[in-house]
Design a protein around this motif. Structure first.
Motif, PDB file in Angstrom:
ATOM      1  N   TYR A  88       0.805  -1.205   0.000  1.00 52.65           N
ATOM      2  CA  TYR A  88       0.000   0.000   0.000  1.00 52.65           C
ATOM      3  C   TYR A  88       0.846   1.267   0.000  1.00 52.65           C
ATOM      4  O   TYR A  88       0.350   2.343  -0.215  1.00 52.65           O
ATOM      5  CB  TYR A  88      -0.934  -0.007   1.215  1.00 52.65           C
ATOM      6  CG  TYR A  88      -1.836  -1.195   1.220  1.00 52.65           C
ATOM      7  CD1 TYR A  88      -2.922  -1.275   0.341  1.00 52.65           C
ATOM      8  CD2 TYR A  88      -1.609  -2.271   2.078  1.00 52.65           C
ATOM      9  CE1 TYR A  88      -3.752  -2.374   0.321  1.00 52.65           C
ATOM     10  CE2 TYR A  88      -2.438  -3.378   2.064  1.00 52.65           C
ATOM     11  CZ  TYR A  88      -3.501  -3.425   1.184  1.00 52.65           C
ATOM     12  OH  TYR A  88      -4.320  -4.513   1.175  1.00 52.65           O
ATOM     13  N   LYS A  89       2.130   1.097   0.243  1.00 54.28           N
ATOM     14  CA  LYS A  89       3.005   2.256   0.268  1.00 54.28           C
ATOM     15  C   LYS A  89       3.276   2.777  -1.132  1.00 54.28           C
ATOM     16  O   LYS A  89       3.394   3.968  -1.366  1.00 54.28           O
ATOM     17  CB  LYS A  89       4.319   1.887   0.958  1.00 54.28           C
ATOM     18  CG  LYS A  89       5.253   3.063   1.178  1.00 54.28           C
ATOM     19  CD  LYS A  89       6.456   2.628   1.986  1.00 54.28           C
ATOM     20  CE  LYS A  89       7.401   3.804   2.239  1.00 54.28           C
ATOM     21  NZ  LYS A  89       8.584   3.403   3.021  1.00 54.28           N
ATOM     22  N   SER A  97      -7.845   1.295   1.988  1.00 55.58           N
ATOM     23  CA  SER A  97      -8.008  -0.120   2.298  1.00 55.58           C
ATOM     24  C   SER A  97      -8.500  -0.308   3.724  1.00 55.58           C
ATOM     25  O   SER A  97      -8.303   0.536   4.593  1.00 55.58           O
ATOM     26  CB  SER A  97      -6.680  -0.858   2.114  1.00 55.58           C
ATOM     27  OG  SER A  97      -5.722  -0.381   3.041  1.00 55.58           O
ATOM     28  N   LYS A  98      -9.158  -1.421   3.955  1.00 52.84           N
ATOM     29  CA  LYS A  98      -9.637  -1.759   5.285  1.00 52.84           C
ATOM     30  C   LYS A  98      -8.466  -2.177   6.169  1.00 52.84           C
ATOM     31  O   LYS A  98      -7.488  -2.745   5.689  1.00 52.84           O
ATOM     32  CB  LYS A  98     -10.648  -2.896   5.204  1.00 52.84           C
ATOM     33  CG  LYS A  98     -11.861  -2.597   4.323  1.00 52.84           C
ATOM     34  CD  LYS A  98     -12.726  -1.499   4.921  1.00 52.84           C
ATOM     35  CE  LYS A  98     -13.997  -1.306   4.086  1.00 52.84           C
ATOM     36  NZ  LYS A  98     -14.862  -0.233   4.640  1.00 52.84           N
ATOM     37  N   TRP A  99      -8.619  -1.943   7.481  1.00 51.82           N
ATOM     38  CA  TRP A  99      -7.524  -2.274   8.401  1.00 51.82           C
ATOM     39  C   TRP A  99      -7.202  -3.758   8.384  1.00 51.82           C
ATOM     40  O   TRP A  99      -6.041  -4.154   8.491  1.00 51.82           O
ATOM     41  CB  TRP A  99      -7.878  -1.834   9.832  1.00 51.82           C
ATOM     42  CG  TRP A  99      -9.029  -2.598  10.424  1.00 51.82           C
ATOM     43  CD1 TRP A  99     -10.344  -2.267  10.380  1.00 51.82           C
ATOM     44  CD2 TRP A  99      -8.950  -3.837  11.137  1.00 51.82           C
ATOM     45  NE1 TRP A  99     -11.107  -3.215  11.021  1.00 51.82           N
ATOM     46  CE2 TRP A  99     -10.276  -4.183  11.499  1.00 51.82           C
ATOM     47  CE3 TRP A  99      -7.906  -4.668  11.514  1.00 51.82           C
ATOM     48  CZ2 TRP A  99     -10.576  -5.340  12.215  1.00 51.82           C
ATOM     49  CZ3 TRP A  99      -8.195  -5.831  12.227  1.00 51.82           C
ATOM     50  CH2 TRP A  99      -9.511  -6.153  12.571  1.00 51.82           C
ATOM     51  N   TYR A 100      -8.245  -4.611   8.208  1.00 51.32           N
ATOM     52  CA  TYR A 100      -7.985  -6.048   8.229  1.00 51.32           C
ATOM     53  C   TYR A 100      -7.263  -6.515   6.965  1.00 51.32           C
ATOM     54  O   TYR A 100      -6.541  -7.506   6.999  1.00 51.32           O
ATOM     55  CB  TYR A 100      -9.279  -6.842   8.443  1.00 51.32           C
ATOM     56  CG  TYR A 100     -10.428  -6.470   7.549  1.00 51.32           C
ATOM     57  CD1 TYR A 100     -10.543  -6.986   6.262  1.00 51.32           C
ATOM     58  CD2 TYR A 100     -11.431  -5.615   8.000  1.00 51.32           C
ATOM     59  CE1 TYR A 100     -11.612  -6.658   5.449  1.00 51.32           C
ATOM     60  CE2 TYR A 100     -12.512  -5.287   7.191  1.00 51.32           C
ATOM     61  CZ  TYR A 100     -12.593  -5.811   5.924  1.00 51.32           C
ATOM     62  OH  TYR A 100     -13.662  -5.484   5.107  1.00 51.32           O
ATOM     63  N   TYR A 167     -13.036 -11.551   9.865  1.00 51.19           N
ATOM     64  CA  TYR A 167     -12.316 -10.541   9.086  1.00 51.19           C
ATOM     65  C   TYR A 167     -11.333 -11.186   8.112  1.00 51.19           C
ATOM     66  O   TYR A 167     -11.142 -10.697   6.987  1.00 51.19           O
ATOM     67  CB  TYR A 167     -11.582  -9.581  10.023  1.00 51.19           C
ATOM     68  CG  TYR A 167     -12.501  -8.622  10.731  1.00 51.19           C
ATOM     69  CD1 TYR A 167     -13.208  -7.655  10.019  1.00 51.19           C
ATOM     70  CD2 TYR A 167     -12.671  -8.678  12.114  1.00 51.19           C
ATOM     71  CE1 TYR A 167     -14.061  -6.769  10.659  1.00 51.19           C
ATOM     72  CE2 TYR A 167     -13.524  -7.787  12.766  1.00 51.19           C
ATOM     73  CZ  TYR A 167     -14.209  -6.838  12.037  1.00 51.19           C
ATOM     74  OH  TYR A 167     -15.057  -5.966  12.668  1.00 51.19           O
ATOM     75  N   HIS A 168     -10.719 -12.277   8.545  1.00 51.40           N
ATOM     76  CA  HIS A 168      -9.767 -12.985   7.682  1.00 51.40           C
ATOM     77  C   HIS A 168     -10.489 -13.544   6.453  1.00 51.40           C
ATOM     78  O   HIS A 168      -9.981 -13.458   5.329  1.00 51.40           O
ATOM     79  CB  HIS A 168      -9.105 -14.119   8.471  1.00 51.40           C
ATOM     80  CG  HIS A 168      -7.911 -14.712   7.788  1.00 51.40           C
ATOM     81  ND1 HIS A 168      -6.670 -14.135   7.809  1.00 51.40           N
ATOM     82  CD2 HIS A 168      -7.773 -15.853   7.062  1.00 51.40           C
ATOM     83  CE1 HIS A 168      -5.822 -14.881   7.124  1.00 51.40           C
ATOM     84  NE2 HIS A 168      -6.463 -15.923   6.649  1.00 51.40           N
TER      85      HIS A 168
END
Length: 218
Positions: A88-89, A97-100, A167-168
């Motif tokens: 994502y960098k 994006s979602k934290w999970y 979440y996974h």
């Protein structure tokens, strides 16, 4: 050495197989909600059938292999992402994006720890321990399950682990859709909705089982 695409495909296929196995495991465990006496004998008979069926044994080896490959592949992908500064960098999708989705490595590690505990408490004792026998002469896995789920701390660990699993699964199924090339504007919304619904239903369903047994058995 596997390419990045090959690793993603391996992660996708093993993940989808594990997701399918979760559904089968969930449907089998629904017997725990039957009246206690019926659940006791029926669940043990079901477990005895699975342990003595050659097809199920082959599937179980595929399951163990899938868990190991999925965990190793996930670890390698996570380490590569950290080494390159994270996916994502470079494309600046981190904030969107979602934290999970950014912490799948952590979620996967927590699930792996839970699996080790889960296998030790149930699978290992059933296979290599000396569990008592029920009135039909089958290994009494039901009593083993009830005994473990009478412990409040294990119920808490189990419920938290199911939240992690949810979440996974949500991100994993969504990623699998993209990896398989099914990311079509006409269908992606439906696939995503079905994936979320599946993840929530399976996770909540599994989480309710120890809670139900804890309050009905104590």
């Amino acid at each position: 050495m596997l390419s990045t695409l090959s690793r993603k495909m391996l992660m996708c296929l093993t993940g989808l197989f594990l997701s399918f196995f979760l559904l089968i495991h969930f449907l089998g465990n629904l017997q725990l909600f039957l009246p206690q006496e019926q659940a006791h004998l029926q669940f043990n008979a079901y477990s005895h059938f699975l342990s003595g069926n050659i097809v199920i044994k082959i599937v179980s080896y595929v399951l163990y292999t899938s868990i190991i490959l999925h965990a190793i592949d996930g670890l390698i992908i996570t380490l590569k992402n950290k080494k390159t500064g994270g996916q994502y960098k470079t494309d600046r999708r981190g904030r969107a994006s979602k934290w999970y989705s950014r912490n799948m490595g952590i979620l996967g590690t927590l699930l792996l720890i839970f699996l080790v505990i889960h296998f030790q408490n149930f699978w290992y004792v059933y296979k290599f321990g000396s569990p008592p026998l029920d009135n039909n002469g089958n290994k009494d896995l039901y009593i083993l399950v009830v005994t473990v789920f009478k412990e409040w701390w294990y119920v808490i660990i189990y419920v938290i682990s199911m939240a992690v699993l949810c979440y996974h699964l949500i991100h994993g199924i969504y990623s699998a859709i993209r990896t398989l090339g099914l990311y079509h504007p006409k269908f992606v919304k439906w696939f995503k909705t079905i994936g979320i619904a599946y993840s929530v239903i399976i996770s909540i369903g599994f989480a309710i089982m120890p809670i139900y047994i804890f309050f009905t058995a104590n």
